[in-house]
Write a protein that holds these residues in place. Structure first.
Motif, PDB file in Angstrom:
ATOM      1  N   GLU A  56      22.383   1.842-121.907  1.00 14.19           N
ATOM      2  CA  GLU A  56      22.262   0.997-123.101  1.00 14.19           C
ATOM      3  C   GLU A  56      23.610   0.645-123.714  1.00 14.19           C
ATOM      4  O   GLU A  56      23.667  -0.150-124.653  1.00 14.19           O
ATOM      5  CB  GLU A  56      21.412   1.708-124.164  1.00 14.19           C
ATOM      6  CG  GLU A  56      19.923   1.655-123.904  1.00 14.19           C
ATOM      7  CD  GLU A  56      19.134   1.958-125.165  1.00 14.19           C
ATOM      8  OE1 GLU A  56      19.257   1.200-126.144  1.00 14.19           O
ATOM      9  OE2 GLU A  56      18.411   2.964-125.161  1.00 14.19           O
ATOM     10  N   TRP A  57      24.696   1.225-123.208  1.00 16.11           N
ATOM     11  CA  TRP A  57      25.998   0.965-123.835  1.00 16.11           C
ATOM     12  C   TRP A  57      26.378  -0.496-123.695  1.00 16.11           C
ATOM     13  O   TRP A  57      26.200  -1.115-122.645  1.00 16.11           O
ATOM     14  CB  TRP A  57      27.086   1.831-123.199  1.00 16.11           C
ATOM     15  CG  TRP A  57      28.405   1.661-123.888  1.00 16.11           C
ATOM     16  CD1 TRP A  57      28.818   2.262-125.028  1.00 16.11           C
ATOM     17  CD2 TRP A  57      29.492   0.806-123.480  1.00 16.11           C
ATOM     18  NE1 TRP A  57      30.088   1.846-125.367  1.00 16.11           N
ATOM     19  CE2 TRP A  57      30.527   0.948-124.438  1.00 16.11           C
ATOM     20  CE3 TRP A  57      29.690  -0.065-122.415  1.00 16.11           C
ATOM     21  CZ2 TRP A  57      31.723   0.261-124.353  1.00 16.11           C
ATOM     22  CZ3 TRP A  57      30.890  -0.760-122.329  1.00 16.11           C
ATOM     23  CH2 TRP A  57      31.892  -0.581-123.290  1.00 16.11           C
ATOM     24  N   ALA A  58      26.888  -1.058-124.788  1.00 17.02           N
ATOM     25  CA  ALA A  58      27.337  -2.455-124.802  1.00 17.02           C
ATOM     26  C   ALA A  58      28.485  -2.561-125.792  1.00 17.02           C
ATOM     27  O   ALA A  58      28.343  -2.144-126.946  1.00 17.02           O
ATOM     28  CB  ALA A  58      26.191  -3.381-125.217  1.00 17.02           C
ATOM     29  N   PHE A  59      29.602  -3.105-125.349  1.00 14.20           N
ATOM     30  CA  PHE A  59      30.772  -3.124-126.230  1.00 14.20           C
ATOM     31  C   PHE A  59      30.532  -3.989-127.467  1.00 14.20           C
ATOM     32  O   PHE A  59      31.039  -3.700-128.548  1.00 14.20           O
ATOM     33  CB  PHE A  59      32.025  -3.565-125.476  1.00 14.20           C
ATOM     34  CG  PHE A  59      32.062  -5.007-125.057  1.00 14.20           C
ATOM     35  CD1 PHE A  59      32.525  -5.994-125.914  1.00 14.20           C
ATOM     36  CD2 PHE A  59      31.678  -5.385-123.773  1.00 14.20           C
ATOM     37  CE1 PHE A  59      32.574  -7.321-125.534  1.00 14.20           C
ATOM     38  CE2 PHE A  59      31.724  -6.710-123.373  1.00 14.20           C
ATOM     39  CZ  PHE A  59      32.173  -7.689-124.250  1.00 14.20           C
ATOM     40  N   GLY A  60      29.733  -5.046-127.332  1.00 15.70           N
ATOM     41  CA  GLY A  60      29.459  -5.905-128.482  1.00 15.70           C
ATOM     42  C   GLY A  60      28.613  -5.204-129.530  1.00 15.70           C
ATOM     43  O   GLY A  60      28.902  -5.273-130.730  1.00 15.70           O
ATOM     44  N   ASP A  61      27.564  -4.518-129.074  1.00 12.66           N
ATOM     45  CA  ASP A  61      26.708  -3.807-130.019  1.00 12.66           C
ATOM     46  C   ASP A  61      27.418  -2.596-130.608  1.00 12.66           C
ATOM     47  O   ASP A  61      27.181  -2.225-131.763  1.00 12.66           O
ATOM     48  CB  ASP A  61      25.422  -3.371-129.318  1.00 12.66           C
ATOM     49  CG  ASP A  61      24.551  -4.554-128.914  1.00 12.66           C
ATOM     50  OD1 ASP A  61      24.807  -5.667-129.410  1.00 12.66           O
ATOM     51  OD2 ASP A  61      23.640  -4.378-128.094  1.00 12.66           O
ATOM     52  N   GLN A  62      28.284  -1.975-129.822  1.00  9.51           N
ATOM     53  CA  GLN A  62      29.076  -0.867-130.348  1.00  9.51           C
ATOM     54  C   GLN A  62      29.965  -1.353-131.492  1.00  9.51           C
ATOM     55  O   GLN A  62      30.059  -0.708-132.545  1.00  9.51           O
ATOM     56  CB  GLN A  62      29.940  -0.261-129.245  1.00  9.51           C
ATOM     57  CG  GLN A  62      30.775   0.930-129.692  1.00  9.51           C
ATOM     58  CD  GLN A  62      31.653   1.462-128.573  1.00  9.51           C
ATOM     59  OE1 GLN A  62      32.345   0.705-127.893  1.00  9.51           O
ATOM     60  NE2 GLN A  62      31.627   2.775-128.371  1.00  9.51           N
ATOM     61  N   ALA A  63      30.596  -2.506-131.295  1.00  8.53           N
ATOM     62  CA  ALA A  63      31.444  -3.075-132.341  1.00  8.53           C
ATOM     63  C   ALA A  63      30.614  -3.445-133.574  1.00  8.53           C
ATOM     64  O   ALA A  63      31.021  -3.210-134.718  1.00  8.53           O
ATOM     65  CB  ALA A  63      32.182  -4.306-131.815  1.00  8.53           C
ATOM     66  N   GLY A  64      29.421  -4.015-133.348  1.00  5.43           N
ATOM     67  CA  GLY A  64      28.559  -4.367-134.466  1.00  5.43           C
ATOM     68  C   GLY A  64      28.130  -3.150-135.269  1.00  5.43           C
ATOM     69  O   GLY A  64      28.049  -3.201-136.503  1.00  5.43           O
ATOM     70  N   SER A  65      27.871  -2.052-134.574  1.00  2.32           N
ATOM     71  CA  SER A  65      27.488  -0.815-135.265  1.00  2.32           C
ATOM     72  C   SER A  65      28.625  -0.319-136.147  1.00  2.32           C
ATOM     73  O   SER A  65      28.410   0.116-137.294  1.00  2.32           O
ATOM     74  CB  SER A  65      27.122   0.257-134.235  1.00  2.32           C
ATOM     75  OG  SER A  65      26.045  -0.153-133.435  1.00  2.32           O
ATOM     76  N   ARG A  66      29.833  -0.372-135.625  1.00  2.68           N
ATOM     77  CA  ARG A  66      30.995   0.073-136.396  1.00  2.68           C
ATOM     78  C   ARG A  66      31.256  -0.853-137.578  1.00  2.68           C
ATOM     79  O   ARG A  66      31.686  -0.411-138.647  1.00  2.68           O
ATOM     80  CB  ARG A  66      32.219   0.176-135.485  1.00  2.68           C
ATOM     81  CG  ARG A  66      32.129   1.352-134.528  1.00  2.68           C
ATOM     82  CD  ARG A  66      33.431   1.616-133.801  1.00  2.68           C
ATOM     83  NE  ARG A  66      33.389   2.936-133.178  1.00  2.68           N
ATOM     84  CZ  ARG A  66      33.674   4.072-133.792  1.00  2.68           C
ATOM     85  NH1 ARG A  66      34.020   4.043-135.066  1.00  2.68           N
ATOM     86  NH2 ARG A  66      33.615   5.229-133.176  1.00  2.68           N
ATOM     87  N   ALA A 106      20.674  -1.373-138.638  1.00  3.53           N
ATOM     88  CA  ALA A 106      21.886  -1.081-139.413  1.00  3.53           C
ATOM     89  C   ALA A 106      22.544  -2.363-139.887  1.00  3.53           C
ATOM     90  O   ALA A 106      22.946  -2.490-141.051  1.00  3.53           O
ATOM     91  CB  ALA A 106      22.863  -0.269-138.557  1.00  3.53           C
ATOM     92  N   GLU A 107      22.651  -3.334-138.981  1.00  8.26           N
ATOM     93  CA  GLU A 107      23.304  -4.592-139.356  1.00  8.26           C
ATOM     94  C   GLU A 107      22.497  -5.326-140.421  1.00  8.26           C
ATOM     95  O   GLU A 107      23.058  -5.837-141.397  1.00  8.26           O
ATOM     96  CB  GLU A 107      23.466  -5.485-138.128  1.00  8.26           C
ATOM     97  CG  GLU A 107      24.173  -6.783-138.435  1.00  8.26           C
ATOM     98  CD  GLU A 107      24.497  -7.540-137.177  1.00  8.26           C
ATOM     99  OE1 GLU A 107      23.831  -8.558-136.925  1.00  8.26           O
ATOM    100  OE2 GLU A 107      25.396  -7.113-136.430  1.00  8.26           O
TER     101      GLU A 107
END
Length: 440
Positions: free
Chosen positions: A355-365, A324-325
């Motif tokens: 698999e949850w990661a706050f950094g990757d969650q932010a990157g997805s958003r 996505a990025e």
């Protein structure tokens, strides 16, 4: 007090209990993690999840999380999440009192933890020429805990243990060891070095990050471990990508494939290459790399690095986010980017997932917001980025700050620039306090 910023009556019994004790939500979450470890339960709780439970916005939990919460507060979960009616039922027997107790000074707990660290240090470095199985298991457990915690906890909570663990491993390696033990220690030192490379990157210090990564690769060579070599190349590609050294990022990703025939690094490396190609504006190379990453799943077999979990393994959710990025950087690929980003955002909604990661969650958003800006959907973009802009300063790692700046830039270059002034101001306020600006 946790939740003291809220006005009005508590919404749940849990929220009442949190307001009554002198801890922040972050501190309560840390206590939850310690209790889970003491109970032998493999579960984490994020600050956001705790806030939603306390407010009554969320009621779903896993059985293991339910057990730890009930042990922590001494009450059934149904009672904790029930609407607050002004009457506090008696606590059940067996409560740990971690949150409710008022007679256990924090200083005592710190002394106990310090004594435990000193005891462990003595056991590890007491001049043994032949390490026991217990010592090796302890160090392995320490490294594994850091790897699994890294994507889900603020870096400020992990840095002291990262430093201590690396120092311990280097100390052990400075003494003569049997070849099999030396190989294990070099392997763990390489993993720890990789984690510290990521930590240096998160603190916006690419020089320190690449220095740690090079040392980690030396350890991987000493351990003669191809899976670790491949993983370190992935770290080097990541650091170079965010530092703007995109061609170097491509080279690291391609170089790592020499060592990654079967581990999940064989997925991570091509999709990392895809991000770098996208930053260079090469849509064909980007799509080809994404396709190679997808095809790699057919032959993936977890290796010794993958078994550590957390940052040391690469799952499908992260693959979707990386795609996505990458595609969001290419205006010609907006439709595909929007599809990948929506899937990634949905996947990262489950904060209980390993698999949850706050950094990757932010990157997805961030990727989703950029695709919506290109589609002329200002409200949709603001909705996508809103949770990211609520991250605490200690979670505003380098990559997240870069993602926020990309949204700001995409908005400024779009026909929505004038109407999006308020969102740009919010992003500017967010980026003014990155993790690297906090006092050490």
């Amino acid at each position: 007090m946790a939740g003291s910023a809220h006005q009005g009556d508590p919404r749940t019994t849990l929220e009442f209990l949190l307001r009554e004790q002198p801890r922040t939500y972050d501190e309560v979450v840390r206590d939850f993690g310690r209790l889970a470890s003491d109970l032998g339960e493999d579960v984490t709780l994020s600050t956001r999840h705790l806030r939603r439970l306390a407010s009554g916005e969320r009621t779903n939990t896993t059985p293991v999380m339910r057990r730890v919460l009930q042990a922590m507060f001494g009450r059934p979960l149904e009672e904790l999440l029930a609407p607050w009616d002004g009457v506090l039922p008696a606590a059940t027997a067996g409560s740990t009192g971690l949150v409710l107790a008022t007679g256990q000074p924090t200083a005592d707990k710190e002394l106990i933890e310090m004594a435990a660290r000193r005891a462990k240090s003595f056991a590890l470095t007491a001049g043994q020429t032949d390490l026991t199985t217990d010592v090796l298991e302890q160090v392995h457990e320490d490294v594994q805990r850091l790897a699994t915690d890294y994507p889900q906890r603020p870096l400020t909570e992990l840095l002291p243990d990262l430093f201590t663990t690396q120092d311990t491993l280097f100390t052990l390696l400075e003494q003569q060891r049997r070849p099999s033990q030396a190989r294990q220690l070099y392997f763990l030192a390489g993993v720890t070095g990789g984690l510290l490379a990521k930590a240096s990157h998160d603190l916006a210090d690419p020089y320190a990050a690449l220095t740690q990564a090079r040392t980690a690769f030396v350890c991987a060579d000493s351990a003669d471990h191809n899976g670790l070599r491949a993983w370190i190349r992935g770290i080097q590609s990541l650091v170079s990508y965010w530092a703007g050294r995109t061609r170097e990022s491509v080279k690291y990703a391609q170089s790592g494939m020499e060592f990654a025939p079967n581990s999940t690094a064989s997925v991570w490396l091509p999709v990392s290459e895809a991000r770098a190609w996208a930053a260079l504006g090469n849509a064909n190379a980007t799509r080809a790399a994404i396709e190679r990453a997808e095809a790699a799943w057919d032959s993936v077999q977890e290796d010794e690095v993958d078994e550590l979990g957390g940052l040391c393994t690469f799952g499908r959710t992260r693959q979707i986010y990386y795609a996505a990025e990458a595609l969001s950087l290419l205006p010609s690929q907006t439709t595909a980017a929007a599809d990948y980003a929506a899937r990634a955002v949905d996947a990262y909604e489950d904060t209980n997932s390993p698999e949850w990661a706050f950094g990757d969650q932010a990157g997805s958003r961030s990727a989703l917001a950029i695709t919506r800006i290109r589609a002329g959907e200002l409200e949709g973009a603001a909705e996508a980025v809103s949770p990211m802009l609520q991250l605490l300063p200690e979670q505003r790692i380098n990559g997240i700050i870069h993602c926020a700046q990309r949204i700001h830039r995409a908005l400024g270059e779009s026909p929505l620039a004038e109407a999006g002034g308020e969102l740009q101001e919010q992003i500017e306020a967010f980026t003014r306090t990155p993790l690297k600006s906090l006092p050490s």
